[in-house]
Write a protein that holds these residues in place. Sequence first.
Motif, PDB file in Angstrom:
ATOM      1  N   GLN A 146      -6.463 -10.301 -12.287  1.00  0.00           N
ATOM      2  CA  GLN A 146      -6.425  -9.602 -10.994  1.00  0.00           C
ATOM      3  C   GLN A 146      -6.229  -8.097 -11.182  1.00  0.00           C
ATOM      4  N   GLU A 147      -6.950  -7.535 -12.165  1.00  0.00           N
ATOM      5  CA  GLU A 147      -6.734  -6.122 -12.508  1.00  0.00           C
ATOM      6  C   GLU A 147      -6.983  -5.192 -11.331  1.00  0.00           C
ATOM      7  N   ARG A 148      -7.914  -5.584 -10.471  1.00  0.00           N
ATOM      8  CA  ARG A 148      -8.264  -4.732  -9.337  1.00  0.00           C
ATOM      9  C   ARG A 148      -7.020  -4.348  -8.549  1.00  0.00           C
ATOM     10  N   VAL A 149      -6.071  -5.281  -8.458  1.00  0.00           N
ATOM     11  CA  VAL A 149      -4.844  -4.973  -7.717  1.00  0.00           C
ATOM     12  C   VAL A 149      -3.639  -4.737  -8.622  1.00  0.00           C
ATOM     13  N   THR A 150      -3.519  -5.484  -9.720  1.00  0.00           N
ATOM     14  CA  THR A 150      -2.309  -5.319 -10.540  1.00  0.00           C
ATOM     15  C   THR A 150      -2.234  -3.907 -11.136  1.00  0.00           C
ATOM     16  N   LYS A 151      -3.405  -3.303 -11.386  1.00  0.00           N
ATOM     17  CA  LYS A 151      -3.407  -1.936 -11.936  1.00  0.00           C
ATOM     18  C   LYS A 151      -2.863  -0.917 -10.947  1.00  0.00           C
ATOM     19  N   LEU A 152      -2.754  -1.311  -9.665  1.00  0.00           N
ATOM     20  CA  LEU A 152      -2.238  -0.382  -8.658  1.00  0.00           C
ATOM     21  C   LEU A 152      -0.719  -0.479  -8.510  1.00  0.00           C
ATOM     22  N   SER A 153      -0.090  -1.377  -9.271  1.00  0.00           N
ATOM     23  CA  SER A 153       1.371  -1.415  -9.256  1.00  0.00           C
ATOM     24  C   SER A 153       1.877  -0.069  -9.787  1.00  0.00           C
ATOM     25  N   PRO A 154       2.903   0.511  -9.139  1.00  0.00           N
ATOM     26  CA  PRO A 154       3.386   1.805  -9.614  1.00  0.00           C
ATOM     27  C   PRO A 154       4.018   1.689 -11.008  1.00  0.00           C
ATOM     28  N   GLY A 208      -1.557  -9.692  -6.291  1.00  0.00           N
ATOM     29  CA  GLY A 208      -2.071 -10.122  -7.597  1.00  0.00           C
ATOM     30  C   GLY A 208      -1.486 -11.459  -8.027  1.00  0.00           C
ATOM     31  N   MET A 209      -0.185 -11.626  -7.778  1.00  0.00           N
ATOM     32  CA  MET A 209       0.491 -12.870  -8.163  1.00  0.00           C
ATOM     33  C   MET A 209       0.219 -13.998  -7.166  1.00  0.00           C
ATOM     34  N   SER A 210      -0.149 -13.643  -5.940  1.00  0.00           N
ATOM     35  CA  SER A 210      -0.374 -14.672  -4.920  1.00  0.00           C
ATOM     36  C   SER A 210      -1.623 -15.490  -5.203  1.00  0.00           C
ATOM     37  N   TYR A 211      -2.593 -14.882  -5.879  1.00  0.00           N
ATOM     38  CA  TYR A 211      -3.877 -15.575  -6.048  1.00  0.00           C
ATOM     39  C   TYR A 211      -3.736 -16.848  -6.883  1.00  0.00           C
ATOM     40  N   PRO A 212      -3.012 -16.824  -8.014  1.00  0.00           N
ATOM     41  CA  PRO A 212      -2.791 -18.116  -8.696  1.00  0.00           C
ATOM     42  C   PRO A 212      -1.850 -19.046  -7.925  1.00  0.00           C
ATOM     43  N   ILE A 213      -0.918 -18.499  -7.146  1.00  0.00           N
ATOM     44  CA  ILE A 213      -0.025 -19.365  -6.350  1.00  0.00           C
ATOM     45  C   ILE A 213      -0.869 -20.191  -5.372  1.00  0.00           C
ATOM     46  N   SER A 214      -1.877 -19.554  -4.786  1.00  0.00           N
ATOM     47  CA  SER A 214      -2.782 -20.310  -3.906  1.00  0.00           C
ATOM     48  C   SER A 214      -3.722 -21.186  -4.710  1.00  0.00           C
ATOM     49  N   SER A 237       0.832  -1.204   0.000  1.00  0.00           N
ATOM     50  CA  SER A 237       0.000   0.000   0.000  1.00  0.00           C
ATOM     51  C   SER A 237       0.869   1.256   0.000  1.00  0.00           C
ATOM     52  N   TYR A 238       2.050   1.182   0.634  1.00  0.00           N
ATOM     53  CA  TYR A 238       2.936   2.353   0.670  1.00  0.00           C
ATOM     54  C   TYR A 238       3.570   2.624  -0.696  1.00  0.00           C
ATOM     55  N   THR A 239       3.763   1.553  -1.491  1.00  0.00           N
ATOM     56  CA  THR A 239       4.414   1.724  -2.802  1.00  0.00           C
ATOM     57  C   THR A 239       3.418   1.693  -3.960  1.00  0.00           C
ATOM     58  N   ALA A 240       2.113   1.636  -3.648  1.00  0.00           N
ATOM     59  CA  ALA A 240       1.109   1.559  -4.725  1.00  0.00           C
ATOM     60  C   ALA A 240       1.082   2.850  -5.556  1.00  0.00           C
ATOM     61  N   LEU A 241       0.512   2.740  -6.745  1.00  0.00           N
ATOM     62  CA  LEU A 241       0.319   3.909  -7.608  1.00  0.00           C
ATOM     63  C   LEU A 241      -0.393   5.006  -6.808  1.00  0.00           C
ATOM     64  N   PRO A 242       0.092   6.243  -6.819  1.00  0.00           N
ATOM     65  CA  PRO A 242      -0.584   7.292  -6.045  1.00  0.00           C
ATOM     66  C   PRO A 242      -2.031   7.512  -6.505  1.00  0.00           C
ATOM     67  N   TYR A 243      -2.892   7.837  -5.525  1.00  0.00           N
ATOM     68  CA  TYR A 243      -4.334   7.944  -5.787  1.00  0.00           C
ATOM     69  C   TYR A 243      -4.659   8.928  -6.902  1.00  0.00           C
ATOM     70  N   ASN A 244      -3.846   9.993  -7.040  1.00  0.00           N
ATOM     71  CA  ASN A 244      -4.168  11.011  -8.047  1.00  0.00           C
ATOM     72  C   ASN A 244      -3.608  10.674  -9.421  1.00  0.00           C
ATOM     73  N   MET A 245      -2.990   9.481  -9.535  1.00  0.00           N
ATOM     74  CA  MET A 245      -2.547   9.014 -10.852  1.00  0.00           C
ATOM     75  C   MET A 245      -3.428   7.873 -11.360  1.00  0.00           C
ATOM     76  N   ARG A 246      -4.357   7.426 -10.502  1.00  0.00           N
ATOM     77  CA  ARG A 246      -5.273   6.364 -10.929  1.00  0.00           C
ATOM     78  C   ARG A 246      -6.296   6.992 -11.862  1.00  0.00           C
ATOM     79  N   SER A 247      -6.560   6.334 -12.972  1.00  0.00           N
ATOM     80  CA  SER A 247      -7.540   6.921 -13.885  1.00  0.00           C
ATOM     81  C   SER A 247      -8.279   5.804 -14.608  1.00  0.00           C
ATOM     82  N   PRO A 248      -9.444   6.080 -15.230  1.00  0.00           N
ATOM     83  CA  PRO A 248     -10.126   7.372 -15.227  1.00  0.00           C
ATOM     84  C   PRO A 248     -10.874   7.586 -13.909  1.00  0.00           C
ATOM     85  N   CYS A 249     -11.247   8.837 -13.654  1.00  0.00           N
ATOM     86  CA  CYS A 249     -12.052   9.140 -12.471  1.00  0.00           C
ATOM     87  C   CYS A 249     -13.437   8.508 -12.654  1.00  0.00           C
TER      88      CYS A 249
END
Length: 419
Positions: A392-400, A283-289, A202-214
């Motif tokens: 797992q776009e919900r999380v992978t899209k938040l990679s910086p 995102g990568m953990s889900y197929p590992i499990s 969460s500390y290294t995720a894409l910053p909230y104001n760079m997530r798009s579209p609104c």
Amino acid sequence: MAISNIRYGEGVTKEIGMDLQNLGARRVCLMTDQNLSQLPPVNAVLNSLAKYGINFQMYDNVRVEPTDQSFLDAITFAKKGEFDAYVAVGGGSVIDTCKAANLYASSPTSDFLDYVNAPIGKGKPVTVPLKPLIAVPTTAGTGSETTGVAIFDFKELKVKTGIASRAIKPTLGIIDPLHTLSMPERIVANSGFDVLCHALESYTALPYNMRSPCPSNPINRPAYQGSNPISDVWALHALRIVAKYLKRAIRNPEDREARANMHLASAFAGIGFGNAGVHLCHGMSYPISGLVKTYKPKDYNVDHSLVPHGLSVVLTSPAVFAFTAQIHPERHLEAAEILGADIRTARIKDAGFILADTLRKFLFDLNVDDGLAAIGYSKADIPALVKGTLPQERVTKLSPRPQTEDDLSALFEASMKLY
């Protein structure tokens, strides 16, 4: 920012009967799993329910690492019971199952896939009112008591996915550090690794104001919004606690201070990632499990093979942070320092390698399996693992740092062996 109400303190579980009385609850569903149903945390809840004359039914058939079918079984129980409140006593598996049961019992005409995250499900917003849910976490890991997320294995596709909506957040999280004393060593370790990755991601995720579209309407704004100044505070604080207390909590079951602090760190990191989100480790953990073959972890009393969630998340962490550190290297370096690295002579461009090495050393000290190969995977599995990460776009899209399929292949390959 959305978080659950939290109550913290040794022995606060004894108040739960009064809470249900105050809610005017007449028919309560108590959810747990078969191991916990014999242990002190569930006993403490049962004693309080009895003392305050609360009418309840117990469901103890929750599966550790739930599946779509185990969610559906719990949902059927919840629909039949016509409950007006829920209590979940357990780790993330129990709390998540209870969130799903509450949601679908409150929305009885919905199809199961209606609320499951896109692209696997329809990802519809939740517009129905849910019943109160009190979560009593017994592990120091998932932070599920603070979040609107419920995760499960979708068996048909062999992939983990979930439901994410602020509407399914527990009404109250009761964090009673006495409950962590019944956790075996490997469960302390693996649930602690989940806290570690929640904080780091969460500390290294894409910053909230760079997530798009609104989003066109605030109801469509995702629960996971990217790193932000409020989540950052919680993530860093949780990381400091992990650095100070996780090894102690694992090595000495009697270390109450360490176990109590890890319990709090779990909730702190939950507040952080519940609003900022996680990214590639998760995102990568889900197929590992989801693609697990025969691996059965120590200390888990289960009848099926499983890769504990925290373990599936942490095994890729050295590779992931070496990859993401190109963006915001200073945050990666700061995290490495908190985890014990000496960064006085470090160059900023080496931040990723420094954090990766720090994590490897941390995991080696705690006897963690030596990479994905040690839990039954080989290079031949990489295409399937990549395929399981793509939805797992919900999380992978938040990679910086955006990633291609080739990048994901390389990350899985780099995670086959850690030491």
